[in-house]
Design a protein around this motif. Structure first.
Motif, PDB file in Angstrom:
ATOM      1  N   GLY A  46       0.461 -26.265 -55.911  1.00 46.49           N
ATOM      2  CA  GLY A  46       0.588 -27.613 -56.451  1.00 46.49           C
ATOM      3  C   GLY A  46      -0.356 -27.825 -57.610  1.00 46.49           C
ATOM      4  O   GLY A  46      -1.203 -26.977 -57.921  1.00 46.49           O
ATOM      5  N   GLY A  47      -0.202 -28.971 -58.272  1.00 48.48           N
ATOM      6  CA  GLY A  47      -1.064 -29.297 -59.401  1.00 48.48           C
ATOM      7  C   GLY A  47      -0.447 -30.372 -60.273  1.00 48.48           C
ATOM      8  O   GLY A  47       0.517 -31.045 -59.885  1.00 48.48           O
ATOM      9  N   ASN A  48      -0.985 -30.526 -61.472  1.00 46.88           N
ATOM     10  CA  ASN A  48      -0.429 -31.516 -62.403  1.00 46.88           C
ATOM     11  C   ASN A  48      -0.657 -31.073 -63.839  1.00 46.88           C
ATOM     12  O   ASN A  48      -1.570 -30.290 -64.128  1.00 46.88           O
ATOM     13  CB  ASN A  48      -1.032 -32.906 -62.168  1.00 46.88           C
ATOM     14  CG  ASN A  48      -2.528 -32.932 -62.411  1.00 46.88           C
ATOM     15  OD1 ASN A  48      -2.996 -32.853 -63.535  1.00 46.88           O
ATOM     16  ND2 ASN A  48      -3.302 -33.047 -61.312  1.00 46.88           N
ATOM     17  N   TRP A  49       0.204 -31.597 -64.728  1.00 42.70           N
ATOM     18  CA  TRP A  49       0.102 -31.366 -66.170  1.00 42.70           C
ATOM     19  C   TRP A  49      -0.133 -32.704 -66.865  1.00 42.70           C
ATOM     20  O   TRP A  49       0.406 -33.734 -66.457  1.00 42.70           O
ATOM     21  CB  TRP A  49       1.396 -30.745 -66.723  1.00 42.70           C
ATOM     22  CG  TRP A  49       1.521 -29.261 -66.506  1.00 42.70           C
ATOM     23  CD1 TRP A  49       2.119 -28.636 -65.465  1.00 42.70           C
ATOM     24  CD2 TRP A  49       1.045 -28.238 -67.385  1.00 42.70           C
ATOM     25  NE1 TRP A  49       2.055 -27.271 -65.605  1.00 42.70           N
ATOM     26  CE2 TRP A  49       1.401 -26.993 -66.789  1.00 42.70           C
ATOM     27  CE3 TRP A  49       0.362 -28.228 -68.597  1.00 42.70           C
ATOM     28  CZ2 TRP A  49       1.091 -25.773 -67.379  1.00 42.70           C
ATOM     29  CZ3 TRP A  49       0.052 -27.011 -69.170  1.00 42.70           C
ATOM     30  CH2 TRP A  49       0.410 -25.795 -68.564  1.00 42.70           C
ATOM     31  N   ALA A  50      -0.931 -32.640 -67.935  1.00 41.23           N
ATOM     32  CA  ALA A  50      -1.203 -33.848 -68.714  1.00 41.23           C
ATOM     33  C   ALA A  50      -1.318 -33.486 -70.183  1.00 41.23           C
ATOM     34  O   ALA A  50      -1.707 -32.360 -70.542  1.00 41.23           O
ATOM     35  CB  ALA A  50      -2.477 -34.521 -68.236  1.00 41.23           C
ATOM     36  N   LEU A  51      -0.976 -34.440 -71.024  1.00 40.37           N
ATOM     37  CA  LEU A  51      -1.204 -34.341 -72.471  1.00 40.37           C
ATOM     38  C   LEU A  51      -2.321 -35.308 -72.812  1.00 40.37           C
ATOM     39  O   LEU A  51      -2.146 -36.538 -72.680  1.00 40.37           O
ATOM     40  CB  LEU A  51       0.065 -34.677 -73.254  1.00 40.37           C
ATOM     41  CG  LEU A  51      -0.091 -34.816 -74.777  1.00 40.37           C
ATOM     42  CD1 LEU A  51      -0.651 -33.532 -75.383  1.00 40.37           C
ATOM     43  CD2 LEU A  51       1.249 -35.179 -75.428  1.00 40.37           C
ATOM     44  N   GLU A  52      -3.460 -34.761 -73.215  1.00 36.28           N
ATOM     45  CA  GLU A  52      -4.658 -35.576 -73.401  1.00 36.28           C
ATOM     46  C   GLU A  52      -4.932 -36.315 -72.081  1.00 36.28           C
ATOM     47  O   GLU A  52      -5.145 -35.677 -71.064  1.00 36.28           O
ATOM     48  CB  GLU A  52      -4.489 -36.551 -74.580  1.00 36.28           C
ATOM     49  CG  GLU A  52      -4.049 -35.892 -75.884  1.00 36.28           C
ATOM     50  CD  GLU A  52      -5.100 -35.004 -76.516  1.00 36.28           C
ATOM     51  OE1 GLU A  52      -6.255 -35.007 -76.052  1.00 36.28           O
ATOM     52  OE2 GLU A  52      -4.752 -34.278 -77.476  1.00 36.28           O
ATOM     53  N   ASP A  53      -4.869 -37.668 -72.092  1.00 36.95           N
ATOM     54  CA  ASP A  53      -5.138 -38.448 -70.881  1.00 36.95           C
ATOM     55  C   ASP A  53      -3.860 -38.996 -70.240  1.00 36.95           C
ATOM     56  O   ASP A  53      -3.935 -39.840 -69.339  1.00 36.95           O
ATOM     57  CB  ASP A  53      -6.075 -39.621 -71.209  1.00 36.95           C
ATOM     58  CG  ASP A  53      -7.446 -39.144 -71.679  1.00 36.95           C
ATOM     59  OD1 ASP A  53      -7.906 -38.103 -71.161  1.00 36.95           O
ATOM     60  OD2 ASP A  53      -8.034 -39.796 -72.558  1.00 36.95           O
TER      61      ASP A  53
END
Length: 320
Positions: free
Chosen positions: A42-49
Motif C-alpha cells: 500500500g501507499g500513496n502518490w502526490a504531486l507537491e502537496d
C-alpha cells in the motif's frame, strides 16, 4: 541498484522513481515506476502537496481532479497518469508503509510550439531618431526559449540591443541603417521548435557619404571641346533629391548626372551637387573645381558657394 531492507524499511536513497518519458508531451501518458522493482502492500502518490491516489492491497482510491486518468499498479506501486497538461509538471512523491519508503522525482510536461509570429511597433523609422521594437509570440507552447536572427547572424545583447520579457521582445535603440533586417524569431522547448516569418524595418537615413566623379576619373582638368559627364551619388533612403549648381547658382539640372558638351574655358569653376532627403529633412553637398584648358582660376571664396547654393536649393523646393 542494491538497496537496504531491514524490518520492512527501505533507505530513502535506495529506490528511485523513473518516468517512462521526461519531459512529457501535453495530452500524452506517463508511467512513474520504482527502480529497482519492489513489492508494496500500500501507499500513496502526490504531486507537491496535492494527493493523487492512495491504495491498500487490491483497493485504490483516486482523489478529485485525477479521476479517470490516474491509476496505480497495486503490486509495484507504479503510477500511470494520462491526458497530461502543463499543470501536471512538478515534484511527484510516493510513500509506502510496508515496506517503509519515500521517493520523489521532478516531471516536466511541455506543450508543443505552434504558429510563431512577430509584431512590430512601427516599421518606418528614421536613423538615430527612433527605436524599433519586435515582439515574438506563439499560439501554443510552454517552457519557451527564444533566439533572434538578423539575416543569418544571431542577434546578441549590446549597448543598443535589448531583450525583455524572457527574450521574447527585441528592442533596438536608436536604429541605424544596418538595423533594417530581416529579423526572425526562433522559439524552442525540450520537445519542439518553430521559426517566425521575417520582418523588416524601413529605416530612412542620409543623405551622406557623397561622391562626385567626372568622366569616371579622379582628375578635374580637361581640354576645351571635351564632353563632361558628372556623376553624383549619395547614400540615402529614400533616394535623395539631387540639384546641381555652378559658381554658387543653381542650374537647370537635377538627378544623378550633369552632362556638358563641347566645354569652353569659361565653364571652368566650382560645380556642386546638393542632396536633400524629404523624410529625414537632412541635406548634404559636395563640390569639385573643374579646370578647362588653361583658363584662369576663378577668384573668390569657393567655400561660400555651397551655402549660396543651399539657399537657392531650398527656395526651389518650396516653389514646387
Amino acid at each position: 541498484m542494491d538497496f537496504l531492507e531491514h524490518k520492512g524499511f527501505l533507505s530513502r536513497d535506495a529506490v528511485e522513481i523513473q518516468p517512462s518519458t521526461n519531459p512529457a508531451v501535453v495530452g500524452s501518458t506517463v508511467t512513474l515506476s520504482l527502480s529497482p522493482s519492489v513489492t508494496l502492500t500500500g501507499g500513496n502518490w502526490a504531486l507537491e502537496d496535492t494527493f493523487i491516489l492512495t491504495w491498500l492491497g487490491e483497493q485504490q482510491a483516486v482523489f478529485p481532479g485525477y479521476s479517470g486518468r490516474a491509476s496505480v499498479n497495486v503490486t509495484s506501486g507504479a503510477l500511470t497518469l494520462s491526458a497530461l497538461s502543463v499543470t501536471d509538471s512538478g515534484l511527484y512523491q510516493v510513500h509506502s508503509a510496508d515496506p517503509l519508503l519515500k521517493a520523489s522525482v521532478s516531471l516536466t510536461v511541455v506543450e508543443p510550439i505552434s504558429n510563431v509570429t512577430l509584431r512590430v511597433n512601427r516599421s518606418d523609422l528614421i536613423e538615430h531618431q527612433a527605436s524599433g521594437l519586435i515582439n515574438c509570440s506563439v499560439s501554443t507552447g510552454s517552457s519557451l526559449s527564444f533566439r533572434w536572427r538578423n539575416g543569418s547572424s544571431e542577434v546578441t545583447a549590446a549597448d543598443r540591443v535589448q531583450f525583455t520579457d524572457g527574450n521574447s521582445s527585441l528592442n533596438i535603440v536608436s536604429v541605424s541603417r544596418y538595423d533594417s533586417g530581416p529579423f526572425r524569431c526562433e522559439v524552442f522547448n525540450p520537445i519542439s521548435n518553430g521559426t517566425s516569418d521575417s520582418v523588416n524595418f524601413t529605416v530612412s537615413y542620409g543623405p551622406d557619404n557623397m561622391r562626385l566623379t567626372v568622366n569616371g576619373l579622379n582628375t578635374a582638368a580637361f581640354s576645351a571641346g571635351s564632353n563632361l559627364s558628372m556623376l553624383c551619388l549619395a547614400e540615402s533612403n529614400p533616394p535623395a533629391q539631387l540639384q546641381w549648381g555652378f559658381r554658387g547658382n543653381l542650374v537647370n539640372a537635377t538627378g544623378t548626372m550633369l552632362e556638358l558638351f563641347h566645354v569652353r574655358a569659361d565653364q571652368s569653376g566650382p560645380y556642386s551637387c546638393l542632396a536633400f532627403n524629404n523624410c529625414t529633412n537632412l541635406y548634404s553637398y559636395i563640390t569639385t573645381y573643374i579646370t578647362i584648358s588653361r583658363s584662369e582660376r576663378l577668384q573668390g571664396n569657393v567655400f561660400l558657394l555651397p551655402l549660396l547654393l543651399l539657399a537657392g536649393f531650398f527656395l526651389s523646393l518650396l516653389g514646387r
